[in-house]
Every structure is written in structure tokens, then in C-alpha cells.
Write an enzyme that holds these catalytic residues in place. Structure first.
Site, PDB file in Angstrom:
ATOM      1  N   SER A 168      72.279  83.625  59.424  1.00  0.00           N
ATOM      2  CA  SER A 168      70.954  84.029  59.881  1.00  0.00           C
ATOM      3  C   SER A 168      69.922  83.270  59.052  1.00  0.00           C
ATOM      4  CB  SER A 168      70.812  85.546  59.688  1.00  0.00           C
ATOM      5  OG  SER A 168      69.505  85.964  60.026  1.00  0.00           O
ATOM      6  N   LYS A 194      71.722  81.417  63.668  1.00  0.00           N
ATOM      7  CA  LYS A 194      70.768  82.382  64.253  1.00  0.00           C
ATOM      8  C   LYS A 194      69.418  82.123  63.604  1.00  0.00           C
ATOM      9  CE  LYS A 194      70.011  87.247  63.223  1.00  0.00           C
ATOM     10  NZ  LYS A 194      70.637  88.589  63.150  1.00  0.00           N
ATOM     11  N   LYS A 196      65.518  83.245  63.022  1.00  0.00           N
ATOM     12  CA  LYS A 196      64.530  84.318  63.118  1.00  0.00           C
ATOM     13  C   LYS A 196      63.311  83.738  63.820  1.00  0.00           C
ATOM     14  CE  LYS A 196      66.548  87.704  60.885  1.00  0.00           C
ATOM     15  NZ  LYS A 196      66.821  89.013  61.515  1.00  0.00           N
ATOM     16  N   ASP A 222      66.615  85.805  66.840  1.00  0.00           N
ATOM     17  CA  ASP A 222      66.394  87.222  66.541  1.00  0.00           C
ATOM     18  C   ASP A 222      64.916  87.444  66.249  1.00  0.00           C
ATOM     19  OD1 ASP A 222      66.484  89.861  65.741  1.00  0.00           O
ATOM     20  OD2 ASP A 222      67.783  89.525  63.998  1.00  0.00           O
ATOM     21  N   GLU A 247      67.974  88.300  70.452  1.00  0.00           N
ATOM     22  CA  GLU A 247      68.180  89.601  69.813  1.00  0.00           C
ATOM     23  C   GLU A 247      66.855  90.349  69.636  1.00  0.00           C
ATOM     24  OE1 GLU A 247      70.388  89.041  66.183  1.00  0.00           O
ATOM     25  OE2 GLU A 247      70.076  91.092  65.493  1.00  0.00           O
ATOM     26  N   ASP A 272      69.755  95.151  68.666  1.00  0.00           N
ATOM     27  CA  ASP A 272      70.142  95.424  67.282  1.00  0.00           C
ATOM     28  C   ASP A 272      69.502  96.771  66.909  1.00  0.00           C
ATOM     29  OD1 ASP A 272      70.217  95.623  64.493  1.00  0.00           O
ATOM     30  OD2 ASP A 272      69.476  93.629  64.086  1.00  0.00           O
ATOM     31  N   LYS A 296      76.021  96.945  63.547  1.00  0.00           N
ATOM     32  CA  LYS A 296      75.773  97.073  62.106  1.00  0.00           C
ATOM     33  C   LYS A 296      76.159  98.498  61.746  1.00  0.00           C
ATOM     34  CE  LYS A 296      71.807  93.996  61.558  1.00  0.00           C
ATOM     35  NZ  LYS A 296      70.331  93.988  61.480  1.00  0.00           N
ATOM     36  N   GLY A 324      74.455  91.777  59.886  1.00  0.00           N
ATOM     37  CA  GLY A 324      74.464  91.860  58.424  1.00  0.00           C
ATOM     38  C   GLY A 324      73.121  92.352  57.935  1.00  0.00           C
TER      39      GLY A 324
HETATM   40  O1  OSB Z   1      67.853  91.789  62.129  1.00  0.00           O
HETATM   41  O2  OSB Z   1      69.814  91.114  61.721  1.00  0.00           O
HETATM   42  C1  OSB Z   1      68.713  91.475  61.320  1.00  0.00           C
HETATM   43  C2  OSB Z   1      68.600  91.100  57.524  1.00  0.00           C
HETATM   44  C3  OSB Z   1      67.902  92.229  57.162  1.00  0.00           C
HETATM   45  C4  OSB Z   1      67.441  93.066  58.151  1.00  0.00           C
HETATM   46  C5  OSB Z   1      67.687  92.774  59.497  1.00  0.00           C
HETATM   47  C6  OSB Z   1      68.405  91.655  59.858  1.00  0.00           C
HETATM   48  C7  OSB Z   1      68.825  90.786  58.851  1.00  0.00           C
HETATM   49  C8  OSB Z   1      69.517  89.531  59.122  1.00  0.00           C
HETATM   50  C9  OSB Z   1      70.371  88.973  58.017  1.00  0.00           C
HETATM   51  O3  OSB Z   1      69.384  88.893  60.116  1.00  0.00           O
HETATM   52  C10 OSB Z   1      71.795  88.966  58.363  1.00  0.00           C
HETATM   53  C11 OSB Z   1      72.640  88.691  57.159  1.00  0.00           C
HETATM   54  O4  OSB Z   1      73.002  89.640  56.427  1.00  0.00           O
HETATM   55  O5  OSB Z   1      72.956  87.522  56.945  1.00  0.00           O
HETATM   56 MG    MG Z   2      68.654  91.634  64.103  1.00  0.00          MG
END
Ligand code: OSB
Ligand code: MG
Length: 406
Positions: A168, A194, A196, A222, A247, A272, A296, A324
Site C-alpha cells: 500500500s 495499491k 492511496k 484506495d 477501494e 473496506d 481486516k 493491513g
Molecule cells: O485503508 O487499508 C487501509 C493503513 C491504515 C489504515 C487504513 C489502511 C491502511 C493501509 C495500509 O492501506 C496497509 C498496510 O498495512 O500495509
Molecule cells: Mg482501505
């Protein structure tokens, strides 16, 4: 099999500040340190560890780490220890046959971990606070499995020894810096990227990364709820980049707008934040709001609920992947075991320890090589299979540990 159900003797909360190797920026904020809440459960049959996924601030979800620690100390911990009035008296140490966690019928994985399987019903008198509950259940599950000499993967029904890993990638200061970061991850072997996104950081960076990784590279985005219904035409333009999924573009409560987007674009929509448990998962699938699900466990109140979501999605042919929350090795170990289940057909946000931390709290998770390039090995020792390092627990402590006893 005939082992007696363990009894919880003490619960300890550890608060740590773990520096991230690089800031992680999303549509809801920027983190440079992972504030970790660890739950240590001591039973008469041994101990176990669970990691709370709540963040420092209530931005991703209404839960946040101070709130989780408080609700555990005031309500959830005492209830598990059998001293919270009627609730604990009814449930503690005696899995309730009518409890939703154990009344899943034959073949239920909960049957062989009666203490862990009783946690959700014992804690059900508290509304919400799934991340706090999930951390407690994970610690109890670890303790109970260690006592039985069984691994998480064995209990869950893991079918793979290695799992495919994605990464991510946070919002970067510039597209150039984003491309450098992505190139580094591809070089390390990650099998899926992925990105953001947020309004103003979407079509351009996504197009640039698609160009960089080529048409065959697995790519998804995401938005962490940063968009509104007015953005549907813009989001539909992401179809041009052949993404695996989009996402959570809209608010957690807003299933209807996700349905509208799913009708307006070809790219699969994946929820999510909205998926709180198996009921919301089935509802969102039936309504056409999500055709892929991000699992999750912390957000769903624990691994046992995550297994139900996995099973429900599998019955409906809905692919799932493991999300994650910047976990240390404690949470990562259990996530990797979960991601080894057959319904997890897409790479997870189960990255190597080094993607987050210079040093991990447990033995580090390292990407494999050769045929296992871009994969993590599923731990096979008892419980989570990893060991918390006492030295780092001390060095990174941000406050004194809290002990909750009988
Ligand atoms: O939306 O998936 C998410 C991290 C913190 C809070 C929300 C998210 C995330 C990540 C990181 O996308 C995923 C990771 O642990 O690598
Ligand atoms: Mg997410």
C-alpha cells in the site's frame, strides 16, 4: 481435545511508539510513528499476544488507540476476567451454547478453541469497539493455540505455505517521488501495488504508475472515503487504467453510493471501512456495493469473525484479500496465516516488516526469493508463531503497562 478450557488470570496492555521507515499519508492523515497497543493475556495454560489495529486518531474509523485502551481497561478486560457484573458471570469460562461465536454448527473452527470462541459473546454487552475486542480475542486465541501446540494457520484452515504480497503506497509529495517509491517496491518483488488516492491525487498519479509498471502489473486504488456521489463520473474514468479494484471511495455508512458507482464503472468496487462483520458483508454483496472484499480482522472484531466473512464470500464467489493496518509482527503473523485460506485469491496488504519498520517487534517478515519472490511464508509454530521481543517492548514503551487482574 480433552484439555480443559484455560482460565484468564491477567491482562496487560502495552503502549509503544514504533517509528515508520517513511511517513504514510492517506486521504485522512499522515503518520510517521505507529502507535501500537498490544494486549498480553496470561492464562493458567500459558500466555498470548494480540495487536490492536486502532490508529492514533479516530480518522480511518471512530476507534482510536486511547479509546481502545480505555474501553479494555474499564469494560472489556474486567468482563473477560469474570468481574463485570452479570455479563461476566453469565459468560466467563463457560462458552454460551446460544452465543453467536460458538453456535456455528459442526466443522466450526471455534469448537476447538472454546475460550477464544467465547470472547465475542462475553464482550457483546459493549456496543462497537470491534478493534479493541479483536485485540483481546487475538491474544486469547494465541494463548489457547500455544497451549495446544497448534498454529493459527492450522486452526484457520490455511491451504498455502506462502502468500502473495502487495504493498500500500501512500500519497507522495510529487508524482516523481511516487514513481520512485513504486519502482523500489517492484524491485523488491511486490506482486501488486495499491495507491492511496484522494480528490486532486487520482487520475494523474494512477496513470503515471500504470505507465511505469506496464499493462500487466497488478494495480488498485484506495480512497479511504474521500469522495462523494458527485465524483462518480471522475471515478469511472479510472476504468482507463485497468485496475483490480477501487477501494472504499465513499463514507462507511454509504452503501447506496457504492452501488451507484459499481453500476457506472467496469472496475470492481471493494469495501473496506463499511465491512464491520459478516452481516454487513453479505448485505453489501447482495446489494451490489462490493464485488471484492477487503478482510481486516481487527475491524471486524477478530479473526473468528473474519473467518465467517471469508466463508460467506467464498460461498458467493466473491474474492477476498487481506488488508493491513501497519501491524507489527504480532498482527502480521496472524494476518499472513489468514491470507493462506483458499478464498484469498488476490495479494494482500501483507507487506514485509521492512516496508514499515527498521526493526520489527518480533522476528521480521522477509519476502521470499526465487519462486517465492513477492511472498511471505506462513508461520507454522504454535499460536501466531512469532515471539515478542522484550527489549523492544521496553525501549519503545510510550507509557507504563496497565495490568488488569481478577
Ligand atoms: O485503508 O487499508 C487501509 C493503513 C491504515 C489504515 C487504513 C489502511 C491502511 C493501509 C495500509 O492501506 C496497509 C498496510 O498495512 O500495509
Ligand atoms: Mg482501505
Amino acid at each position: 481435545m480433552s484439555d480443559p478450557t484455560p482460565t484468564i488470570e491477567r491482562i496487560e496492555l502495552h503502549r509503544l511508539d514504533v517509528p515508520l521507515v517513511r511517513p504514510f499519508e492517506t486521504s485522512f492523515g499522515r503518520e510517521t510513528v505507529r502507535e501500537v497497543l498490544l494486549v498480553h493475556v496470561v492464562t493458567d495454560a500459558g500466555d498470548g499476544w494480540g495487536e490492536c489495529v486502532a490508529g492514533r486518531d479516530p480518522f480511518y474509523s471512530g476507534e482510536y488507540v486511547d479509546g481502545a485502551a480505555s474501553v479494555i481497561e474499564r469494560y472489556l478486560g474486567p468482563a473477560l476476567l469474570g468481574r463485570h457484573g452479570r455479563h461476566a458471570a453469565t459468560h466467563h469460562g463457560a462458552p454460551d451454547a446460544a452465543g453467536t461465536t460458538v453456535a456455528e454448527g459442526p466443522g466450526s473452527r471455534g469448537a476447538s478453541v472454546p475460550l477464544a470462541a467465547s470472547v465475542a459473546s462475553t464482550l457483546a454487552f459493549v456496543a462497537g469497539h470491534r478493534m479493541a475486542k479483536g485485540a483481546l480475542e487475538a491474544a486469547v486465541l494465541d494463548a489457547e493455540l500455544r497451549a495446544q501446540g497448534r498454529s493459527m494457520g492450522e486452526l484457520f484452515g490455511a491451504e498455502r505455505e506462502w502468500v502473495d504480497c502487495g504493498v500500500s503506497v501512500g500519497i507522495a509529495p510529487t508524482v516523481e517521488e511516487l514513481l520512485d517509491e513504486v519502482a523500489g517496491y517492484i524491485e523488491e518483488g511486490y506482486r501488486r501495488i495499491k495507491l492511496k488516492i484522494k480528490p486532486g491525487w487520482d487520475l494523474v498519479p494512477v496513470g503515471a504508475v500504470r505507465e511505469e509498471i506496464g499493462p500487466r502489473g497488478m494495480l488498485q486504488v484506495d480512497a479511504n472515503t474521500a469522495y462523494t456521489a458527485e465524483d462518480i463520473p471522475l471515478l469511472a474514468r479510472l476504468d482507463a487504467f485497468d485496475l483490480l479494484l477501487i477501494e472504499q471511495p465513499f463514507a462507511e455508512e454509504d452503501i447506496a453510493t457504492h452501488v451507484r458507482l459499481a453500476e457506472a464503472c467496469v472496475t470492481p468496487v471493494c469495501l473496506d471501512e463499511s465491512i464491520l462483520d459478516v452481516t454487513t458483508a453479505i448485505d453489501a454483496i447482495d446489494r451490489g456495493a462490493t464485488s471484492v472484499v477487503n478482510i481486516k480482522p481487527g475491524r471486524m472484531g477478530g479473526y473468528l469473525e473474519a473467518l465467517r466473512v471469508h466463508d460467506a464470500c467464498r460461498e458467493r464467489d466473491v474474492p477476498v484479500w487481506c488488508g493491513g493496518m501497519l501491524e507489527t509482527g504480532v498482527g502480521r503473523a496472524a494476518n499472513v496465516a489468514l491470507a493462506a485460506l483458499p478464498g484469498f485469491t488476490l495479494p494482500g496488504d501483507t507487506s514485509a516488516s521492512a516496508r514499515y519498520f527498521a526493526e520489527d517487534l518480533t522476528e521480521p517478515f522477509v519476502l521470499g526469493e526465487g519462486e517465492h519472490r513477492g511472498q511471505l511464508r506462513v508461520p507454522d509454530a504454535a499460536g501466531t508463531g512469532v515471539t515478542v521481543r522484550d527489549d523492544l517492548l521496553r525501549d519503545w514503551a510510550s507509557s507504563a503497562r496497565v495490568v488488569i487482574s481478577r
